[in-house]
Write a protein that holds these residues in place. Structure first.
Motif, PDB file in Angstrom:
ATOM      1  N   GLN A   1      -7.974  16.849   2.675  1.00  0.00           N
ATOM      2  CA  GLN A   1      -7.180  16.279   3.750  1.00  0.00           C
ATOM      3  C   GLN A   1      -7.925  16.244   5.081  1.00  0.00           C
ATOM      4  OE1 GLN A   1      -3.422  17.992   3.126  1.00  0.00           O
ATOM      5  NE2 GLN A   1      -2.316  16.293   4.014  1.00  0.00           N
ATOM      6  N   GLU A   2      -8.549  17.378   5.399  1.00  0.00           N
ATOM      7  CA  GLU A   2      -9.241  17.492   6.683  1.00  0.00           C
ATOM      8  C   GLU A   2     -10.428  16.538   6.740  1.00  0.00           C
ATOM      9  OE1 GLU A   2     -11.011  21.295   8.705  1.00  0.00           O
ATOM     10  OE2 GLU A   2      -9.312  21.841   7.438  1.00  0.00           O
ATOM     11  N   GLU A   3     -11.216  16.558   5.657  1.00  0.00           N
ATOM     12  CA  GLU A   3     -12.388  15.696   5.585  1.00  0.00           C
ATOM     13  C   GLU A   3     -11.976  14.224   5.612  1.00  0.00           C
ATOM     14  OE1 GLU A   3     -11.700  18.235   3.665  1.00  0.00           O
ATOM     15  OE2 GLU A   3     -13.463  19.448   3.198  1.00  0.00           O
ATOM     16  N   GLU A   4     -10.822  13.948   5.011  1.00  0.00           N
ATOM     17  CA  GLU A   4     -10.336  12.566   4.982  1.00  0.00           C
ATOM     18  C   GLU A   4     -10.095  12.052   6.405  1.00  0.00           C
ATOM     19  OE1 GLU A   4      -7.271  11.133   1.901  1.00  0.00           O
ATOM     20  OE2 GLU A   4      -6.095  11.266   3.749  1.00  0.00           O
ATOM     21  N   GLN A   5      -9.432  12.889   7.198  1.00  0.00           N
ATOM     22  CA  GLN A   5      -9.174  12.527   8.596  1.00  0.00           C
ATOM     23  C   GLN A   5     -10.465  12.181   9.316  1.00  0.00           C
ATOM     24  OE1 GLN A   5      -6.147  12.227  10.259  1.00  0.00           O
ATOM     25  NE2 GLN A   5      -5.421  12.340   8.139  1.00  0.00           N
ATOM     26  N   PHE A   6     -11.446  13.041   9.129  1.00  0.00           N
ATOM     27  CA  PHE A   6     -12.746  12.844   9.754  1.00  0.00           C
ATOM     28  C   PHE A   6     -13.403  11.559   9.261  1.00  0.00           C
ATOM     29  CE2 PHE A   6     -17.313  13.446  10.088  1.00  0.00           C
ATOM     30  CZ  PHE A   6     -17.466  14.007  11.347  1.00  0.00           C
ATOM     31  N   SER A   7     -13.303  11.326   7.947  1.00  0.00           N
ATOM     32  CA  SER A   7     -13.971  10.179   7.324  1.00  0.00           C
ATOM     33  C   SER A   7     -13.389   8.850   7.778  1.00  0.00           C
ATOM     34  CB  SER A   7     -13.867  10.283   5.798  1.00  0.00           C
ATOM     35  OG  SER A   7     -14.517  11.442   5.346  1.00  0.00           O
ATOM     36  N   LEU A   8     -12.104   8.867   8.119  1.00  0.00           N
ATOM     37  CA  LEU A   8     -11.476   7.600   8.504  1.00  0.00           C
ATOM     38  C   LEU A   8     -12.147   7.004   9.742  1.00  0.00           C
ATOM     39  CD1 LEU A   8      -7.690   8.262   7.818  1.00  0.00           C
ATOM     40  CD2 LEU A   8      -9.269   6.818   6.536  1.00  0.00           C
ATOM     41  N   LYS A   9     -12.570   7.869  10.641  1.00  0.00           N
ATOM     42  CA  LYS A   9     -13.262   7.378  11.844  1.00  0.00           C
ATOM     43  C   LYS A   9     -14.607   6.769  11.453  1.00  0.00           C
ATOM     44  CE  LYS A   9     -11.386  10.878  15.002  1.00  0.00           C
ATOM     45  NZ  LYS A   9     -11.221  12.045  14.119  1.00  0.00           N
ATOM     46  N   ILE A  10     -15.289   7.458  10.538  1.00  0.00           N
ATOM     47  CA  ILE A  10     -16.577   6.947  10.045  1.00  0.00           C
ATOM     48  C   ILE A  10     -16.381   5.585   9.377  1.00  0.00           C
ATOM     49  CG2 ILE A  10     -18.523   7.417   8.495  1.00  0.00           C
ATOM     50  CD1 ILE A  10     -18.408   9.651  10.412  1.00  0.00           C
ATOM     51  N   LEU A  11     -15.338   5.520   8.553  1.00  0.00           N
ATOM     52  CA  LEU A  11     -15.019   4.295   7.824  1.00  0.00           C
ATOM     53  C   LEU A  11     -14.833   3.140   8.799  1.00  0.00           C
ATOM     54  CD1 LEU A  11     -14.277   3.065   5.036  1.00  0.00           C
ATOM     55  CD2 LEU A  11     -11.923   3.728   5.479  1.00  0.00           C
TER      56      LEU A  11
END
Length: 461
Positions: free
Chosen positions: A379-389
């Motif tokens: 979940q946490e990594e997903e939040q972070f990844s969305l910005k990268i995406l």
RNA sequence: GUGAAUGUAGCUCAGCUGGUUAGAGCAUCAGAUUGUGGUUCUGAGGGUCGUGGGUUCGAGCCCCAUCUUUCACCCCA
């Protein structure tokens, strides 16, 4: 009760692989249409039944898919009359709409309806499905796409030339070896007149068309059973023997049709087309005058075109394109004296031919558009990844993230693998902290740590 | 509309002259490997044998009908 689902006879589903390939053909054709100055239009899948009826001949009428009236279609119907007049009459009582049978007649209707918004000559292209209630077989479907280009409002033979060039360009581009066959309806009319069977021109041409398929003996038999006189068939005899290049065929016709003005007109037009074509300079793949070519629908009045595959890698014998000139198709809709000419690519057949010839393998078309998959660690990594995406996409890189954050890495990697996504970016706790992301090259299996900016420039190449 | 062939797992196909509980490969999913795919190994799920009727003690297999798909005719892209 769970029923096994199915689709109607003669229709097909297209998966991602097929769609990628079909789109390649569509795009190739569309590119050439645009290059030659044609403009796009679309018309509804259904037309009023009376718009379609009577335009394709008796056989054509039979193959039109009718749409049952909505609501209580029995209401107001005269059941007694229906009983006496039979099912054909009944159908006309219950159905006032039908699925389009081709794109040419709807186009003619379109032109009449929008004549004040159109500046002539009007060059349009149209890529849409059509439906025919035919019995399916090789290369024949009940739902298939046509890609049409037509010019309406100009009787210049230059339009014919342009269309011939266009079809040659498209098939060359698709690397399919073809034979472009041309003929002229006026020549066929002339032949009918010479033999004294003008009112039987349809039966006559349909039979002659089969010459190279069933031979002259069978053609003569068919002509007899279709009601042509033995005398007429005799007069037709020289036709069966006509061979050679353009010049010798035309010379033969000039004698054969010497007394018939409409026939001479057809010869003149055909000669002009060839003369014009030579003026273009560029050599065509393979162009042939085929005086037995009669295919095409009733509405053709001048040039007739057909393209056949002429390639040792293909066994398909049907045509992949048809077309011709129609002098008064808009007349029946109230706009007389407008001549049009057009062609229609049969893309489903082109697809079948290309598949048989393994042309798609050589093209190496890619189904997947994603260049990179972001693995999802939680979940946490997903939040972070969305910005990268988001930043990847902003940079114009096609990217996706694995949508399940509880999924195992193995699952996510297999996903990327089966979808042939070339890169996977792994963003776990370490990467989040350091800002240095792990990127894996799926082809080599090698991984390296890069900043987002480095990844963007790597993938932008 | 006419004539013929075909139908067994998601796909490709076995299944003996009719005889217990219908098989294989591929694909899918799971495990071997709780941050790593494509190879390998192990296991699992998945079938009213197109559908309906008939013959038979017994039918995936024989008969009839029907539908699908395929091929040819007619006609057509």
């Amino acid at each position: 009760m769970a029923e096994k689902p199915s689709i109607p006879k003669g229709t097909r589903d297209f998966g991602p692989t097929e769609m990628t390939r079909r789109n390649y053909i569509f795009e190739t054709i569309r590119r050439h249409f645009r290059r030659y100055g044609y403009l796009p239009i679309e018309t509804p899948a259904m037309e009023n039944l009376k718009t379609l009826m009577g335009k394709y001949g008796e056989e054509g009428d039979r193959l039109i898919f009718r749409i049952l009236n909505s609501g209580d279609f029995l209401e107001g119907a005269n059941l007694q009359e229906i009983q006496t007049k039979g099912s054909l009459f009944a159908a006309s009582q219950f159905s006032e709409k039908a699925l389009r049978y081709d794109l040419t007649v709807p186009f003619a209707r379109f032109v009449v309806q929008h004549q004040n918004e159109i500046s002539f000559p009007f060059k349009r292209y149209q890529i849409q499905p059509v439906w025919r209630a035919d019995r399916p077989q090789k290369g024949r479907y009940r739902e298939f796409f046509q890609c049409d280009a037509d010019v309406i409002g100009s009787d210049s033979l230059l339009n014919e030339i342009e269309l011939i060039r266009l079809m040659d360009d498209v098939f060359s581009d698709l690397t399919i070896k073809t034979t472009i066959k041309i003929n002229n309806r006026k020549i066929l009319s002339g032949i009918a007149e010479v033999t004294g069977e003008s009112d039987r021109i349809v039966e006559m041409t349909v039979a002659i068309d089969k010459l190279d398929k069933i031979g002259k003996q069978k053609v003569k038999e068919e002509l007899l059973t279709k009601g042509l006189s033995a005398d007429a068939i005799n007069k037709m005899q020289p036709l069966f023997e006509s061979h050679g290049d353009f010049e010798s065929k035309l010379n033969f016709l000039k004698t054969f049709l010497a007394e018939v003005s409409i026939g001479l007109k057809g010869i003149e037009e055909t000669e002009a087309v060839i003369r014009y074509l030579n003026a273009f300079g560029k050599q065509l793949q393979n162009l042939e005058l085929d005086i037995t070519l009669a295919r095409g629908l009733n509405y053709y009045t001048g040039s007739i075109f057909e393209v056949k595959v002429n390639d040792s890698r293909s066994t398909f014998s049907g045509s992949v394109l048809g077309g011709g000139r129609y002098d008064d198709l808009t007349g029946i809709f109230g706009l007389p004296n407008v001549s049009g000419v057009g062609i229609s690519f049969g893309i489903d057949r082109i697809y079948d031919v290309m598949l048989e010839m393994n042309l798609f393998d050589q093209l190496k078309l890619s189904e997947t558009t994603s260049q990179v998959l972001l693995a999802n660690f939680g979940q946490e990594e997903e939040q972070f990844s969305l910005k990268i995406l988001n930043e990847l996409r902003q940079a114009g890189i096609n990217a996706e993230i694995f949508p399940e954050h509880a999924a195992k890495m193995k699952k996510q990697m297999s996903y990327a693998d089966s979808k042939k996504i070339p890169f996977v970016v792994l963003i776990g706790k370490d990467e989040m902290q350091s800002g240095s992301l792990t990127i894996k090259d799926m082809a080599t299996g090698q991984q390296e740590k890069l900043t987002l900016n480095d990844i963007i420039s790597k993938l932008s190449k």
